[in-house]
Design a protein around this motif. Structure first.
Motif, PDB file in Angstrom:
ATOM      1  N   GLY A  43      41.237  44.135  40.854  1.00 63.49           N
ATOM      2  CA  GLY A  43      41.227  42.907  40.071  1.00 63.49           C
ATOM      3  C   GLY A  43      42.610  42.315  39.902  1.00 63.49           C
ATOM      4  O   GLY A  43      43.634  42.960  40.146  1.00 63.49           O
ATOM      5  N   ILE A  44      42.654  41.062  39.481  1.00 64.38           N
ATOM      6  CA  ILE A  44      43.920  40.381  39.206  1.00 64.38           C
ATOM      7  C   ILE A  44      44.511  40.935  37.916  1.00 64.38           C
ATOM      8  O   ILE A  44      43.785  41.291  36.987  1.00 64.38           O
ATOM      9  CB  ILE A  44      43.684  38.868  39.097  1.00 64.38           C
ATOM     10  CG1 ILE A  44      43.023  38.346  40.378  1.00 64.38           C
ATOM     11  CG2 ILE A  44      44.987  38.133  38.856  1.00 64.38           C
ATOM     12  CD1 ILE A  44      42.626  36.895  40.300  1.00 64.38           C
ATOM     13  N   MET A  49      46.491  36.308  34.479  1.00 62.73           N
ATOM     14  CA  MET A  49      45.442  35.350  34.152  1.00 62.73           C
ATOM     15  C   MET A  49      45.497  34.916  32.688  1.00 62.73           C
ATOM     16  O   MET A  49      45.338  33.728  32.382  1.00 62.73           O
ATOM     17  CB  MET A  49      44.076  35.948  34.471  1.00 62.73           C
ATOM     18  CG  MET A  49      43.868  36.260  35.941  1.00 62.73           C
ATOM     19  SD  MET A  49      44.230  34.871  37.045  1.00 62.73           S
ATOM     20  CE  MET A  49      43.107  33.633  36.446  1.00 62.73           C
ATOM     21  N   HIS A  91      46.965  33.275  43.994  1.00 67.12           N
ATOM     22  CA  HIS A  91      45.525  33.400  43.817  1.00 67.12           C
ATOM     23  C   HIS A  91      44.874  32.027  43.960  1.00 67.12           C
ATOM     24  O   HIS A  91      45.536  31.038  44.278  1.00 67.12           O
ATOM     25  CB  HIS A  91      45.201  34.006  42.450  1.00 67.12           C
ATOM     26  CG  HIS A  91      45.837  35.345  42.233  1.00 67.12           C
ATOM     27  ND1 HIS A  91      45.414  36.484  42.868  1.00 67.12           N
ATOM     28  CD2 HIS A  91      46.881  35.724  41.436  1.00 67.12           C
ATOM     29  CE1 HIS A  91      46.159  37.510  42.495  1.00 67.12           C
ATOM     30  NE2 HIS A  91      47.046  37.073  41.627  1.00 67.12           N
ATOM     31  N   GLU A  92      43.573  31.963  43.701  1.00 67.23           N
ATOM     32  CA  GLU A  92      42.830  30.711  43.788  1.00 67.23           C
ATOM     33  C   GLU A  92      42.733  30.068  42.402  1.00 67.23           C
ATOM     34  O   GLU A  92      42.702  30.745  41.384  1.00 67.23           O
ATOM     35  CB  GLU A  92      41.421  30.960  44.338  1.00 67.23           C
ATOM     36  CG  GLU A  92      41.403  31.494  45.756  1.00 67.23           C
ATOM     37  CD  GLU A  92      41.893  30.475  46.762  1.00 67.23           C
ATOM     38  OE1 GLU A  92      41.774  29.263  46.482  1.00 67.23           O
ATOM     39  OE2 GLU A  92      42.391  30.890  47.821  1.00 67.23           O
ATOM     40  N   SER A  94      40.167  28.623  41.237  1.00 69.77           N
ATOM     41  CA  SER A  94      38.860  28.928  40.654  1.00 69.77           C
ATOM     42  C   SER A  94      38.854  30.245  39.886  1.00 69.77           C
ATOM     43  O   SER A  94      37.917  30.504  39.117  1.00 69.77           O
ATOM     44  CB  SER A  94      37.797  28.974  41.758  1.00 69.77           C
ATOM     45  OG  SER A  94      38.132  29.936  42.736  1.00 69.77           O
ATOM     46  N   ASP A  95      39.886  31.091  40.063  1.00 69.20           N
ATOM     47  CA  ASP A  95      39.941  32.340  39.303  1.00 69.20           C
ATOM     48  C   ASP A  95      40.015  32.084  37.800  1.00 69.20           C
ATOM     49  O   ASP A  95      39.549  32.903  37.003  1.00 69.20           O
ATOM     50  CB  ASP A  95      41.145  33.171  39.751  1.00 69.20           C
ATOM     51  CG  ASP A  95      40.960  33.731  41.157  1.00 69.20           C
ATOM     52  OD1 ASP A  95      39.801  33.954  41.546  1.00 69.20           O
ATOM     53  OD2 ASP A  95      41.964  33.930  41.859  1.00 69.20           O
ATOM     54  N   HIS A  98      36.451  31.732  36.669  1.00 70.43           N
ATOM     55  CA  HIS A  98      35.777  33.032  36.640  1.00 70.43           C
ATOM     56  C   HIS A  98      36.244  33.867  35.450  1.00 70.43           C
ATOM     57  O   HIS A  98      35.449  34.575  34.828  1.00 70.43           O
ATOM     58  CB  HIS A  98      36.045  33.780  37.944  1.00 70.43           C
ATOM     59  CG  HIS A  98      35.545  33.057  39.161  1.00 70.43           C
ATOM     60  ND1 HIS A  98      34.359  32.366  39.175  1.00 70.43           N
ATOM     61  CD2 HIS A  98      36.075  32.904  40.411  1.00 70.43           C
ATOM     62  CE1 HIS A  98      34.163  31.830  40.364  1.00 70.43           C
ATOM     63  NE2 HIS A  98      35.196  32.140  41.137  1.00 70.43           N
ATOM     64  N   TRP A  99      37.521  33.772  35.124  1.00 69.54           N
ATOM     65  CA  TRP A  99      38.051  34.571  34.019  1.00 69.54           C
ATOM     66  C   TRP A  99      37.565  34.061  32.668  1.00 69.54           C
ATOM     67  O   TRP A  99      37.332  34.835  31.757  1.00 69.54           O
ATOM     68  CB  TRP A  99      39.576  34.594  34.078  1.00 69.54           C
ATOM     69  CG  TRP A  99      40.064  35.848  34.728  1.00 69.54           C
ATOM     70  CD1 TRP A  99      40.107  36.131  36.045  1.00 69.54           C
ATOM     71  CD2 TRP A  99      40.548  37.012  34.060  1.00 69.54           C
ATOM     72  NE1 TRP A  99      40.600  37.383  36.254  1.00 69.54           N
ATOM     73  CE2 TRP A  99      40.883  37.956  35.052  1.00 69.54           C
ATOM     74  CE3 TRP A  99      40.737  37.345  32.734  1.00 69.54           C
ATOM     75  CZ2 TRP A  99      41.382  39.207  34.753  1.00 69.54           C
ATOM     76  CZ3 TRP A  99      41.244  38.596  32.428  1.00 69.54           C
ATOM     77  CH2 TRP A  99      41.559  39.507  33.430  1.00 69.54           C
TER      78      TRP A  99
END
Length: 435
Positions: A43-44, A49, A91-92, A94-95, A98-99
């Protein structure tokens, strides 16, 4: 010369570096660790994030904006835990979406951490948590103004889009007819030609009904397609049947059914297509102003007084401090608080004297805080999807406001320290020249 150097140092965002050192990243990582899965790719990093989410709401940026600024700003990269300067976003975008979905109710941890950092930095005192001000506001959604023609046209386009996605071949799409009818309905309404306007609405309703019946015939007996079309067909049927001035529940957006029509009772816009959040602030101003002690989205547009007991309990749990007095406006009359004697309503005369009278006059100080949440933060327009998006936007806007207050406090302390050093250096140089 000294003043120019002082401005140069202040503009280097040293307060952001200090804030990164005060946030307890290890505690946040430990609380969020259960949300990770043992399977799949690594995972990131949590700090990356969470740091991006904080930076986005501190500076009022979009998801794309914070990712673009991260590439060019070394202070942003340091805040998210980078040790070396990166020339590309790792990263993207869109992350972030998602987060936000992954965190869910855990977002209140960030609000609790913002209050802890403010208390540790000296910007918020324990006594400021005992007397609070409560109010509700509206959080507009990113939808167009809901007219009948727009809703009918959106339902026709939405069903056609879904039919193409699932390979359902319709007898006729009616897209060109619907576009022309929606355009002419707006023109006729503007010209006050309401008979012609109603004729265009009948065209839209009849075409939408044909599409609904055509889809139901084509998917009959196919369980997978029936499940996929159940919700959109229900929304389209509701839009087709509802009238402009009917009472009861109405649908105001095809893609955002959670939107409610909330009356504001003030010109120029007396209603708003939005959700309702509840905001808690300290009544007594802290050294750097007012903080948001708790923020929560209230779905289904409940009466303010029926929500007071729950939000007071949640605020006490979040801050760990019992609330002695709460000050509210007249919209909370008939509230359900456990101890009604500690709740004071605007305009109340009985039991209002001395300190309580002065604190009740400060109830209106929450209004500019709500204004800052809307202008400096993202409470002015919610672009996130669904009711989970409404709840996340309210909490993160409050977190961004609290960290902006902390940064202002750290900036003031940094200016005071530098001014003291510069004044001491000037006095020393003047004494040496005199001797």
């Amino acid at each position: 010369m000294f003043r120019a150097r002082l401005d140069q140092i202040i503009n280097m965002k040293h307060e952001l570096v200090q804030l990164a050192g005060k946030v307890d990243w290890d505690w946040i990582d430990g609380e969020i660790a259960p949300l990770y899965s043992e399977n799949g790719r690594p995972g990131i990093a949590t700090r990356f994030m969470i740091g991006l989410l904080l930076l986005k709401h501190i500076y009022g940026l979009s998801d794309e904006g914070v990712c673009e600024r991260w590439v060019h700003d070394p202070y942003f990269q340091y805040f998210t835990g980078e040790e070396f300067f990166q020339h590309a976003f790792p990263h993207e975008r869109s992350d972030l979406s998602h987060w936000r979905k992954r965190l869910g109710d855990k977002l209140e941890l960030l609000l609790a951490e913002s209050l802890r950092v403010a208390h540790e930095a000296g910007a918020l005192r324990s006594q400021d948590l005992k007397r609070v001000t409560v109010d509700t506001t509206v959080q507009p959604k990113a939808i167009t103004f809901p007219t009948d023609a727009k809703l009918l046209h959106a339902a026709i386009k939405g069903l056609n889009r879904l039919a193409r996605k699932h390979g359902v071949k319709l007898r006729q799409s009616y897209l060109r007819i619907a576009k022309t009818a929606a355009m002419m309905a707006g023109r006729y309404a503007h010209a006050k030609q309401f008979k012609r306007h109603q004729r265009q609405l009948r065209i839209l309703r009849s075409r939408l009904g044909r599409i609904i019946r055509d889809i139901r015939r084509k998917i009959e007996g196919q369980a997978v397609l029936e499940n996929a079309f159940a919700l959109p067909l229900g929304r389209a049927s509701q839009i087709r049947s509802q009238q402009q001035r009917q009472r009861g529940w109405k649908l105001y957006s095809f893609h955002a059914p959670e939107v409610e029509c909330i009356g504001k009772g003030r010109p120029p816009r007396r209603t708003s297509s939005a959700s309702k959040p509840s905001i808690f602030t300290n009544n007594r101003p802290a050294p750097v102003g007012l903080f948001v002690l708790h923020a929560r989205a209230l779905p289904d547009n409940p009466y303010d007084g029926h929500t007071l007991r729950d939000v007071i309990d949640r605020t006490e749990t979040l801050t760990g401090c019992a609330i002695e007095r709460a000050y509210v406006d007249k919209g909370y009359r008939g509230h359900d608080a456990q101890n009604p004697r500690r709740v004071f309503i605007s305009g109340q005369k009985r039991g209002v004297f001395g300190v309580i009278k002065r604190e009740l006059r400060r109830r209106s100080a929450i209004e500019p805080i709500i204004g800052h949440l809307k202008t400096d933060g993202h409470l002015g327009r919610c672009y996130l999807k669904g009711r989970p998006g409404d709840a996340a936007n309210v909490i993160l806007s409050a977190v961004g406001h609290n960290f902006r207050r902390v940064l202002a406090w750290l900036r003031a302390l940094w200016c005071l320290i530098l001014t003291t050093f510069i004044a001491a250096a000037s006095d020393r140089s003047s004494l040496q020249s005199a001797s």
